[in-house]
Design a protein around this motif. Structure first.
Motif, PDB file in Angstrom:
ATOM      1  N   ARG A  96       7.408   8.669   5.082  1.00 28.95           N
ATOM      2  CA  ARG A  96       8.087   7.474   4.300  1.00 28.95           C
ATOM      3  C   ARG A  96       9.022   7.013   5.101  1.00 28.95           C
ATOM      4  NH1 ARG A  96       7.182  10.238  -0.811  1.00 28.95           N
ATOM      5  NH2 ARG A  96       5.567   9.304  -1.613  1.00 28.95           N
ATOM      6  N   SER A 136      -1.483   1.423   7.327  1.00 31.98           N
ATOM      7  CA  SER A 136      -1.949   0.578   6.001  1.00 31.98           C
ATOM      8  C   SER A 136      -2.913  -0.554   6.569  1.00 31.98           C
ATOM      9  CB  SER A 136      -0.647  -0.258   5.428  1.00 31.98           C
ATOM     10  OG  SER A 136       0.276   0.857   5.116  1.00 31.98           O
ATOM     11  N   ALA A 142     -11.761  12.509  -0.497  1.00 31.37           N
ATOM     12  CA  ALA A 142     -10.717  13.313  -1.180  1.00 31.37           C
ATOM     13  C   ALA A 142     -10.904  14.698  -0.537  1.00 31.37           C
ATOM     14  CB  ALA A 142     -10.856  13.158  -2.506  1.00 31.37           C
ATOM     15  N   MET A 202       1.697   8.565  -0.631  1.00 34.58           N
ATOM     16  CA  MET A 202       1.317   9.802  -1.335  1.00 34.58           C
ATOM     17  C   MET A 202       0.470  10.751  -0.169  1.00 34.58           C
ATOM     18  SD  MET A 202      -0.324   9.814  -4.863  1.00 34.58           S
ATOM     19  CE  MET A 202      -2.333   9.792  -4.625  1.00 34.58           C
ATOM     20  N   ILE A 203      -0.202  10.336   0.735  1.00 32.66           N
ATOM     21  CA  ILE A 203      -0.958  10.903   1.591  1.00 32.66           C
ATOM     22  C   ILE A 203      -0.235  11.380   2.658  1.00 32.66           C
ATOM     23  CG2 ILE A 203      -2.967  10.689   3.149  1.00 32.66           C
ATOM     24  CD1 ILE A 203      -4.051   8.443   1.350  1.00 32.66           C
ATOM     25  N   MET A 245       0.779  -1.226   0.029  1.00 34.30           N
ATOM     26  CA  MET A 245      -0.185   0.040   0.021  1.00 34.30           C
ATOM     27  C   MET A 245       0.883   1.329   0.059  1.00 34.30           C
ATOM     28  SD  MET A 245      -3.055  -1.113   2.323  1.00 34.30           S
ATOM     29  CE  MET A 245      -3.713   0.433   1.971  1.00 34.30           C
ATOM     30  N   SER A 246       2.058   1.045   0.021  1.00 41.64           N
ATOM     31  CA  SER A 246       3.093   2.361   0.256  1.00 41.64           C
ATOM     32  C   SER A 246       3.095   3.308  -1.003  1.00 41.64           C
ATOM     33  CB  SER A 246       4.467   1.987   0.395  1.00 41.64           C
ATOM     34  OG  SER A 246       4.907   1.209  -0.822  1.00 41.64           O
ATOM     35  N   PRO A 247       2.587   2.952  -2.023  1.00 43.34           N
ATOM     36  CA  PRO A 247       2.271   3.770  -3.121  1.00 43.34           C
ATOM     37  C   PRO A 247       1.331   5.111  -2.647  1.00 43.34           C
ATOM     38  CG  PRO A 247       2.487   1.726  -4.234  1.00 43.34           C
ATOM     39  CD  PRO A 247       2.223   1.737  -2.731  1.00 43.34           C
ATOM     40  N   VAL A 248      -0.089   4.536  -2.317  1.00 45.69           N
ATOM     41  CA  VAL A 248      -1.008   5.398  -1.770  1.00 45.69           C
ATOM     42  C   VAL A 248      -0.845   6.071  -0.540  1.00 45.69           C
ATOM     43  CG1 VAL A 248      -3.598   5.319  -1.409  1.00 45.69           C
ATOM     44  CG2 VAL A 248      -2.582   3.987  -3.123  1.00 45.69           C
ATOM     45  N   VAL A 249      -0.365   5.174   0.419  1.00 46.48           N
ATOM     46  CA  VAL A 249      -0.301   5.775   1.770  1.00 46.48           C
ATOM     47  C   VAL A 249       0.910   6.776   1.677  1.00 46.48           C
ATOM     48  CG1 VAL A 249       0.222   5.317   4.186  1.00 46.48           C
ATOM     49  CG2 VAL A 249      -1.212   3.715   2.912  1.00 46.48           C
ATOM     50  N   ILE A 266      -6.263   1.050   6.914  1.00 42.36           N
ATOM     51  CA  ILE A 266      -6.762   1.283   5.633  1.00 42.36           C
ATOM     52  C   ILE A 266      -7.224  -0.117   5.189  1.00 42.36           C
ATOM     53  CG2 ILE A 266      -6.650   2.408   3.226  1.00 42.36           C
ATOM     54  CD1 ILE A 266      -4.613   4.499   4.592  1.00 42.36           C
ATOM     55  N   THR A 267      -6.534  -1.088   5.260  1.00 34.84           N
ATOM     56  CA  THR A 267      -7.023  -2.282   4.586  1.00 34.84           C
ATOM     57  C   THR A 267      -8.441  -2.679   5.198  1.00 34.84           C
ATOM     58  OG1 THR A 267      -4.914  -2.848   4.416  1.00 34.84           O
ATOM     59  CG2 THR A 267      -6.355  -4.632   4.191  1.00 34.84           C
TER      60      THR A 267
END
Lengths: 205, 173
Positions: A83, A93, A178, A77-78, A71-75, A96-97
């Motif tokens: 990081r 993560s 969003a 970004m938020i 999930m790191s691409p989405v998380v 969110i899952t």
């Protein structure tokens, strides 16, 4: 915050009960409220213990790391500033899952674990960090893909197609989520964290 | 997709995690107990704030204040084509999950789940969560006193869900 919300709620209740002649109902409501708080918490006890335990296994076995990487691409970004904070990202993560899968009962304990880890890296322990604001706001919006509770109730009340509302519900949730993140982030810029800020102290503990 | 697809998710997740732990040679039950013990501690931290919140929300509901507030909101939501019948439910949903669910059921009963009112109500219920409850629980568990703009941002999202719900129902159903 709650130092203002709490009294305002009580004062409005009292005035409107007197004005509309519902003081008897209000009187019963005071006691009922305290009782239902404990009932609510009892339900939460079972979930906190169950998911606390399951989460610990996921943690120990390295499963949370796998989820976190997926999930790191989405998380990322938020939460760009997190990081490098792998430990906090893993819990976020998992939360969110659980939310996306519609496991609201699991999402809360996992979210609380994420908050604890965000608190570890928070500079002022009584003031919410920027990441906390974004994370909590995400959890106040609905993130699930399938609105199970709503679909079940629609079925019970004789709907021809209980899932018909799914596209509209998904689009609405997505826009609201969003917008929630955007408002939280804009707020983080305008209302930047001041260490000596005393607003809202006291109640919301 | 089988009818009871939703029922698979929860058991699969629990069994899957335990199985993964076994493969990785984790002492699964010891782990479970230590995690569960932490959960118990969280509850202790939460009781005071939850009691205060639920008492305030129950009083607000019983006093009839919600009806007055929702009549004030009608002109605004009417602008976005949101049916008047669901305003009380939508206003209750950020502060009380159980309360708004009761009102949702009464909307389904009176108007039917497939009517426009029933569909908008379903979308609102499916796309919001109990904002005030989440804010209180998340912050009180870790002792944050100043929540900054969290509540404002959460309520903005709730309001947006309400006004968008009618629009998206018209668009997709």
């Amino acid at each position: 915050m709650m130092n203002y919300v709490f009294p305002v709620m009580l004062i409005i209740s009292f005035i409107s009960a007197v004005a509309t002649g519902r003081i008897d109902a209000l009187s019963a409501g005071v006691i009922d409220g305290a009782e239902s708080a404990v009932q609510l918490l009892l339900r939460l006890v079972s979930m906190l213990c169950l998911w606390g335990g399951v989460m610990e296994i996921a943690e120990e076995s390295g499963m949370t790391k796998v989820f976190s990487r997926l999930m790191s691409p989405v998380v990322g970004m938020i939460f760009p500033k997190l990081r490098k904070e792998k430990y906090a990202l893993e819990a976020i993560s998992m939360n969110i899952t659980a939310n996306v899968l519609g496991l609201g009962n699991a999402a809360t304990p996992l979210g609380l674990e994420a908050m604890r880890r965000l608190q570890d890296i928070n500079s002022n322990k009584t003031v919410a960090s920027n990441e906390m604001v974004v994370f909590v706001v995400m959890n106040t919006a609905a993130m699930h893909i399938i609105p199970t509770t709503v679909a079940t109730l629609r079925g019970q009340y004789g709907s021809e197609s209980p899932m018909q509302i799914m596209p509209a519900a998904f689009l609405t949730s997505f826009c609201a989520l969003a917008a929630a993140i955007a408002v939280a982030k804009i707020g983080n810029r305008i209302n930047s964290k001041k260490p000596a800020d005393k607003r809202g102290e006291g109640y919301a503990r | 997709m089988p009818d009871n697809f939703g029922s698979y998710i929860l058991p699969l997740m629990v069994v899957g995690i335990v199985l993964f732990g076994l493969i990785k040679r984790v002492k699964v039950f010891d782990c479970f107990m230590s995690g569960a013990r932490k959960g118990l501690h969280t509850v202790y931290e939460l009781l005071p704030s939850i009691t205060g919140l639920v008492v305030a929300v129950t009083m607000l509901k019983e006093s009839g204040a919600m009806d007055i507030v929702s009549s004030l909101f009608h002109p605004v939501t009417a602008l976005f084509g949101v049916p008047e019948e669901i305003t009380p439910m939508a206003l209750l949903s950020p502060i009380s999950g159980g309360g708004s669910l009761t009102l949702f059921e009464s909307v389904l009963k009176t108007h039917g789940p497939d009517s426009f009112v029933g569909q908008v109500a379903s979308v609102v219920m499916g796309s919001t969560d109990t904002t005030l409850y989440a804010v209180t629980v998340y912050y009180s568990a870790i002792g944050i006193k100043n929540t900054r703009h969290t509540l404002a941002a959460g309520l903005t999202a709730d309001f947006l869900s309400l006004v968008l719900s009618a629009f998206f129902v018209r668009l997709t159903v």
